[in-house]
Design a protein around this motif. Structure first.
Motif, PDB file in Angstrom:
ATOM      1  N   GLY A  28     -18.033   7.323  -6.223  1.00  0.00           N
ATOM      2  CA  GLY A  28     -18.690   7.798  -5.019  1.00  0.00           C
ATOM      3  C   GLY A  28     -18.321   6.927  -3.834  1.00  0.00           C
ATOM      4  O   GLY A  28     -17.235   6.349  -3.786  1.00  0.00           O
ATOM      5  N   LEU A  29     -19.238   6.819  -2.871  1.00  0.00           N
ATOM      6  CA  LEU A  29     -18.970   6.034  -1.666  1.00  0.00           C
ATOM      7  C   LEU A  29     -19.484   4.596  -1.795  1.00  0.00           C
ATOM      8  O   LEU A  29     -19.906   3.994  -0.816  1.00  0.00           O
ATOM      9  N   SER A  30     -19.426   4.064  -2.999  1.00  0.00           N
ATOM     10  CA  SER A  30     -19.831   2.672  -3.201  1.00  0.00           C
ATOM     11  C   SER A  30     -18.760   1.750  -2.634  1.00  0.00           C
ATOM     12  O   SER A  30     -17.619   1.754  -3.105  1.00  0.00           O
ATOM     13  N   PRO A  31     -19.084   0.931  -1.633  1.00  0.00           N
ATOM     14  CA  PRO A  31     -18.044   0.093  -1.012  1.00  0.00           C
ATOM     15  C   PRO A  31     -17.436  -0.914  -1.975  1.00  0.00           C
ATOM     16  O   PRO A  31     -16.283  -1.305  -1.817  1.00  0.00           O
ATOM     17  N   ILE A  32     -18.184  -1.348  -2.996  1.00  0.00           N
ATOM     18  CA  ILE A  32     -17.637  -2.337  -3.918  1.00  0.00           C
ATOM     19  C   ILE A  32     -16.408  -1.792  -4.640  1.00  0.00           C
ATOM     20  O   ILE A  32     -15.458  -2.537  -4.917  1.00  0.00           O
ATOM     21  N   ALA A  33     -16.394  -0.500  -4.941  1.00  0.00           N
ATOM     22  CA  ALA A  33     -15.241   0.096  -5.628  1.00  0.00           C
ATOM     23  C   ALA A  33     -14.008   0.066  -4.737  1.00  0.00           C
ATOM     24  O   ALA A  33     -12.900  -0.250  -5.203  1.00  0.00           O
ATOM     25  N   PHE A  34     -14.177   0.388  -3.464  1.00  0.00           N
ATOM     26  CA  PHE A  34     -13.043   0.392  -2.537  1.00  0.00           C
ATOM     27  C   PHE A  34     -12.520  -1.024  -2.317  1.00  0.00           C
ATOM     28  O   PHE A  34     -11.306  -1.245  -2.272  1.00  0.00           O
ATOM     29  N   HIS A  35     -13.427  -1.984  -2.198  1.00  0.00           N
ATOM     30  CA  HIS A  35     -12.997  -3.369  -2.032  1.00  0.00           C
ATOM     31  C   HIS A  35     -12.328  -3.889  -3.306  1.00  0.00           C
ATOM     32  O   HIS A  35     -11.332  -4.617  -3.234  1.00  0.00           O
ATOM     33  N   ALA A  36     -12.878  -3.537  -4.464  1.00  0.00           N
ATOM     34  CA  ALA A  36     -12.286  -3.991  -5.725  1.00  0.00           C
ATOM     35  C   ALA A  36     -10.860  -3.475  -5.874  1.00  0.00           C
ATOM     36  O   ALA A  36      -9.974  -4.196  -6.349  1.00  0.00           O
ATOM     37  N   LEU A  48     -13.185   7.180   6.679  1.00  0.00           N
ATOM     38  CA  LEU A  48     -13.727   7.530   5.375  1.00  0.00           C
ATOM     39  C   LEU A  48     -15.127   8.119   5.415  1.00  0.00           C
ATOM     40  O   LEU A  48     -15.421   9.056   4.660  1.00  0.00           O
ATOM     41  N   LEU A  49     -16.008   7.596   6.242  1.00  0.00           N
ATOM     42  CA  LEU A  49     -17.394   8.032   6.204  1.00  0.00           C
ATOM     43  C   LEU A  49     -17.622   9.357   6.926  1.00  0.00           C
ATOM     44  O   LEU A  49     -18.393  10.196   6.456  1.00  0.00           O
ATOM     45  N   ARG A  50     -16.955   9.553   8.053  1.00  0.00           N
ATOM     46  CA  ARG A  50     -17.147  10.801   8.806  1.00  0.00           C
ATOM     47  C   ARG A  50     -16.089  11.852   8.480  1.00  0.00           C
ATOM     48  O   ARG A  50     -16.155  12.977   8.989  1.00  0.00           O
ATOM     49  N   ASN A  51     -15.136  11.500   7.694  1.00  0.00           N
ATOM     50  CA  ASN A  51     -14.044  12.403   7.329  1.00  0.00           C
ATOM     51  C   ASN A  51     -14.199  12.775   5.857  1.00  0.00           C
ATOM     52  O   ASN A  51     -14.255  11.901   4.993  1.00  0.00           O
ATOM     53  N   VAL A  52     -14.260  14.067   5.557  1.00  0.00           N
ATOM     54  CA  VAL A  52     -14.480  14.512   4.169  1.00  0.00           C
ATOM     55  C   VAL A  52     -13.232  15.130   3.553  1.00  0.00           C
ATOM     56  O   VAL A  52     -13.245  15.499   2.371  1.00  0.00           O
ATOM     57  N   GLU A  53     -12.158  15.245   4.301  1.00  0.00           N
ATOM     58  CA  GLU A  53     -10.973  15.955   3.806  1.00  0.00           C
ATOM     59  C   GLU A  53     -10.330  15.263   2.603  1.00  0.00           C
ATOM     60  O   GLU A  53      -9.644  15.912   1.822  1.00  0.00           O
ATOM     61  N   TRP A  54     -10.520  13.975   2.431  1.00  0.00           N
ATOM     62  CA  TRP A  54      -9.877  13.226   1.358  1.00  0.00           C
ATOM     63  C   TRP A  54     -10.703  13.190   0.081  1.00  0.00           C
ATOM     64  O   TRP A  54     -10.243  12.689  -0.955  1.00  0.00           O
ATOM     65  N   ARG A  55     -11.912  13.712   0.119  1.00  0.00           N
ATOM     66  CA  ARG A  55     -12.840  13.540  -0.995  1.00  0.00           C
ATOM     67  C   ARG A  55     -12.660  14.603  -2.074  1.00  0.00           C
ATOM     68  O   ARG A  55     -13.509  15.467  -2.297  1.00  0.00           O
ATOM     69  N   GLY A  56     -11.544  14.556  -2.761  1.00  0.00           N
ATOM     70  CA  GLY A  56     -11.282  15.486  -3.849  1.00  0.00           C
ATOM     71  C   GLY A  56      -9.834  15.434  -4.271  1.00  0.00           C
ATOM     72  O   GLY A  56      -8.992  14.841  -3.596  1.00  0.00           O
ATOM     73  N   LEU A  57      -9.549  16.064  -5.411  1.00  0.00           N
ATOM     74  CA  LEU A  57      -8.185  16.090  -5.945  1.00  0.00           C
ATOM     75  C   LEU A  57      -7.684  17.516  -6.147  1.00  0.00           C
ATOM     76  O   LEU A  57      -6.764  17.750  -6.917  1.00  0.00           O
ATOM     77  N   GLY A  77     -19.334  -4.304   2.958  1.00  0.00           N
ATOM     78  CA  GLY A  77     -19.547  -2.866   3.086  1.00  0.00           C
ATOM     79  C   GLY A  77     -18.472  -2.213   3.930  1.00  0.00           C
ATOM     80  O   GLY A  77     -17.408  -2.785   4.182  1.00  0.00           O
ATOM     81  N   PHE A  78     -18.736  -0.997   4.372  1.00  0.00           N
ATOM     82  CA  PHE A  78     -17.858  -0.307   5.304  1.00  0.00           C
ATOM     83  C   PHE A  78     -18.115  -0.852   6.708  1.00  0.00           C
ATOM     84  O   PHE A  78     -19.242  -1.207   7.048  1.00  0.00           O
ATOM     85  N   LEU A  79     -17.072  -0.893   7.507  1.00  0.00           N
ATOM     86  CA  LEU A  79     -17.173  -1.450   8.856  1.00  0.00           C
ATOM     87  C   LEU A  79     -17.120  -0.348   9.910  1.00  0.00           C
ATOM     88  O   LEU A  79     -16.635   0.768   9.644  1.00  0.00           O
ATOM     89  N   ASN A  80     -17.590  -0.691  11.116  1.00  0.00           N
ATOM     90  CA  ASN A  80     -17.436   0.252  12.229  1.00  0.00           C
ATOM     91  C   ASN A  80     -16.085   0.053  12.910  1.00  0.00           C
ATOM     92  O   ASN A  80     -15.900   0.351  14.080  1.00  0.00           O
ATOM     93  N   TRP A  81     -15.117  -0.454  12.155  1.00  0.00           N
ATOM     94  CA  TRP A  81     -13.757  -0.736  12.618  1.00  0.00           C
ATOM     95  C   TRP A  81     -12.824   0.179  11.834  1.00  0.00           C
ATOM     96  O   TRP A  81     -12.142  -0.226  10.906  1.00  0.00           O
ATOM     97  N   ASP A  82     -12.865   1.467  12.146  1.00  0.00           N
ATOM     98  CA  ASP A  82     -12.071   2.538  11.541  1.00  0.00           C
ATOM     99  C   ASP A  82     -12.581   2.991  10.178  1.00  0.00           C
ATOM    100  O   ASP A  82     -12.313   4.136   9.791  1.00  0.00           O
ATOM    101  N   ASP A  83     -13.275   2.145   9.404  1.00  0.00           N
ATOM    102  CA  ASP A  83     -13.798   2.606   8.110  1.00  0.00           C
ATOM    103  C   ASP A  83     -14.695   3.820   8.298  1.00  0.00           C
ATOM    104  O   ASP A  83     -14.664   4.757   7.485  1.00  0.00           O
TER     105      ASP A  83
END
Length: 601
Positions: free
Chosen positions: A92-100, A50-59, A40-46
């Motif tokens: 979405g925020l599915s961690p498997i997609a980011f890891h894949a 990514l989780l608390r920052n929304v500025e990147w969520r769009g194109l 999953g997402f870690l409490n080590w910068d993830d």
């Protein structure tokens, strides 16, 4: 590896066997890190990235503009942000997609490195056929499944590593093939548009691209052997464009890191001898861990004091000097050794501590591209041995390479399991290094997320005991003590946090609440005023000040603060009701003072 003035004859057609080996390398690489898909997402910068920052969520143009102009948390990485955004739009925020995505990018880099290894080994020793494919595959797998790669692959935050790796290795491959084409008369230009585009893409992924032109210079000398046939002046002039790109990348990287909370300014007080000591330690660390990857950690903390006379730094400095001298003396009989050492030094240079970013002395992720030359040296030696007619030697080489690769992949798999979640990661880190205040602090944070407040409190106390200047640990400890209504202890911890935290406003906000709860309104207003200076805490600070002033029957002042709070953050629970209550009090002085306690996120 004796020198030769001519590059071997090459056939640009890709044999089916070679293509199959490249696919095999990519599949083995993906399989070695398969457990990351369940992480999953870690409490080590993830969380912050990514989780608390929304500025990147769009194109949209707004999102793209932010990606290409921000140095959020330090690095300039617009293409990494873009890749995150694509993942988000698709899954979405599915961690498997980011890891894949991380795994796919790393597997592509492994396949590209296989082709790069073929070019360089062929140029160095004129190998061909099965020997060339076997040795190149060994080099690629030794790089790709090594446990040192786990941090870059299994950590979502380090998307920039694996993304830069694709373009970095791709640029080197295009450059080497271009040099071979010029040598055989099939091309006129070594540094074509494709290579320049790949360098730019690498630079937009991570600042590591600043080392590319210098690495190409090393390859020009060996194994490409372009010098002395090509004058040094021409070798420099042909790389003018990517030298400019490298300079801009270095400047942007330095500016971005300096703007972060852990930027180079923290290292400004270090002496030249301390910087040399750290650089020597780093230069020895990565080759050592490449040979023996034991006790790998997510954080190797930067010591408060670094002395060149201390045993480990003095030994490292001596080792660097001896290796450099030995490589130079062997440059004619075995130029591959000097080329390997120079390529490593050039590529690791931005991360050895001459300028410091972060509170680590070394990091596993810094080995991702800097250690590419070591597998090439080993594979080149294997190719030389494999060309001998002795079948026993060939069988022994194959068996040895299989066993070593299997051992590395097994350890990479095991270590990837530790990166499954924050709790498993930091439990392992604390077990391996009980004196790491960062590990204790992050384990405490993970325990708090899992509801173990007592365990979290214990580890935060251990963190501040190990590092009394850790404002982050003091802040977290203060929050737990405040939640337990231990206000005197919480206040003491938060005052330490305000003194040492890179953003003291976070502690000032908590202190304001404690003073409000302990009937010290004037002190509370002072703390809220300090917290209001920071955009991250301004809304809640204004809200807190408004409640304190309303309870003091100062409705006009209360309204001003509450309205500013609503303007800054309309989602604050109860802000509209508090404004209404203050308005009623303002028009009716006999309206009773509110008794509801001040709330906070």
């Amino acid at each position: 590896m004796a020198a030769s003035s001519q590059l071997p004859h090459r056939d640009d057609r890709l044999p089916a066997r070679t293509a199959a080996v490249a696919v095999f390398v990519a599949v083995c690489t993906f399989a070695a890190f398969w457990p990351a898909l369940r992480a999953g997402f870690l409490n080590w910068d993830d969380d912050l990235l990514l989780l608390r920052n929304v500025e990147w969520r769009g194109l949209s143009l707004h999102h793209l503009g932010w990606m290409f102009t921000t140095t959020y948390m330090g690095p300039y990485q617009p293409l990494a942000w873009l890749s995150y955004s694509i993942d988000y739009r698709c899954w979405g925020l599915s961690p498997i997609a980011f890891h894949a995505s991380n795994l796919v990018l790393h597997s592509i880099t492994a396949a590209l490195f296989f082709f790069l290894a073929r070019e360089l080994i062929r140029a160095a020793i004129h190998a061909s056929g099965l020997v060339l494919d076997f040795s190149s595959a060994a080099a690629a797998l030794f790089f790709s499944v090594h446990p040192l790669r786990v941090e870059s692959v299994a950590w979502i935050t380090e998307r920039r590593d694996v993304l830069c790796g694709v373009f970095f290795v791709g640029a080197l491959l295009v450059y080497v093939r271009g040099a071979a084409g010029v040598a055989t008369g099939t091309r006129r230009c070594v540094l074509g548009p494709g290579c320049i585009v790949l360098v730019i893409l690498a630079a937009l992924s991570k600042g590591w691209a600043m080392t590319l032109p210098f690495l190409m210079f090393v390859l020009d000398f060996y194994p490409l052997r372009r010098h002395p046939q090509v004058p040094l002046r021409r070798l420099i002039s042909e790389k003018t464009s990517i030298l400019v790109i490298a300079g801009l990348t270095a400047a942007i990287a330095y500016w971005g890191q300096q703007s972060g909370a852990w930027g180079p300014q923290q290292f400004a007080h270090r002496t030249v001898f301390e910087r040399v000591a750290q650089a020597a330690y780093a230069l020895v660390f990565y080759p050592t861990k490449t040979i023996w990857p034991a006790s790998l950690l997510p954080i190797y903390e930067l010591p408060v004091v670094i002395r060149l006379t201390d045993a480990r730094y003095a030994a490292a400095a001596a080792a660097v000097v001896l290796i450099s001298i030995a490589a130079w003396l062997a440059r004619r009989r075995c130029p591959a050794v000097l080329a390997t050492w120079l390529a490593y030094v050039v590529t690791i240079a931005p991360f050895v501590g001459i300028t410091q970013a972060g509170n680590q002395i070394v990091a596993d992720r810094y080995s991702y591209l800097s250690c590419l030359s070591f597998p090439l040296l080993v594979a080149g030696g294997m190719a030389i041995a494999a060309r001998r007619p002795n079948r026993f030697i060939r069988t022994a080489l194959f068996a040895t390479s299989f066993v070593v690769t299997a051992m590395l992949a097994t350890e990479a798999w095991r270590l990837t399991l530790a990166w499954h979640d924050s709790l498993s990661l930091w439990k392992r880190a604390v077990a391996l290094n009980p004196n790491s205040w960062v590990s204790h602090g992050n384990l405490a944070d993970a325990l708090r997320q899992f509801g173990d407040t007592a365990g979290a409190k214990r580890h935060f106390q251990k963190a501040v005991a190990l590092n009394p200047r850790s404002g982050i640990a003091w802040l977290n400890l203060g929050e737990i003590l405040k939640a337990e209504n231990q206000f005197p202890e919480a206040e003491a911890a938060l005052r330490q946090a305000a003194a040492h935290h890179p953003e003291p406003a976070l502690a000032e906000l908590q202190l304001g609440e404690i003073c409000a709860r302990t009937n010290r309104p004037d002190e509370s207003l002072i703390h809220f005023a300090e917290a209001a200076r920071n955009p991250r805490t301004a809304a809640w600070a204004e809200f807190g000040a408004g409640i304190v002033l309303r309870n003091q029957n100062r409705p006009d002042e209360s309204l001003a603060h509450l309205r500013r709070a609503a303007q800054l953050d309309p989602s604050i629970p109860g802000v509209a009701q508090e404004i209404h209550a203050a308005e009623v009090l303002a028009t009716s002085p006999v309206y009773p003072a509110a008794t509801a306690p001040y709330k906070q996120n």
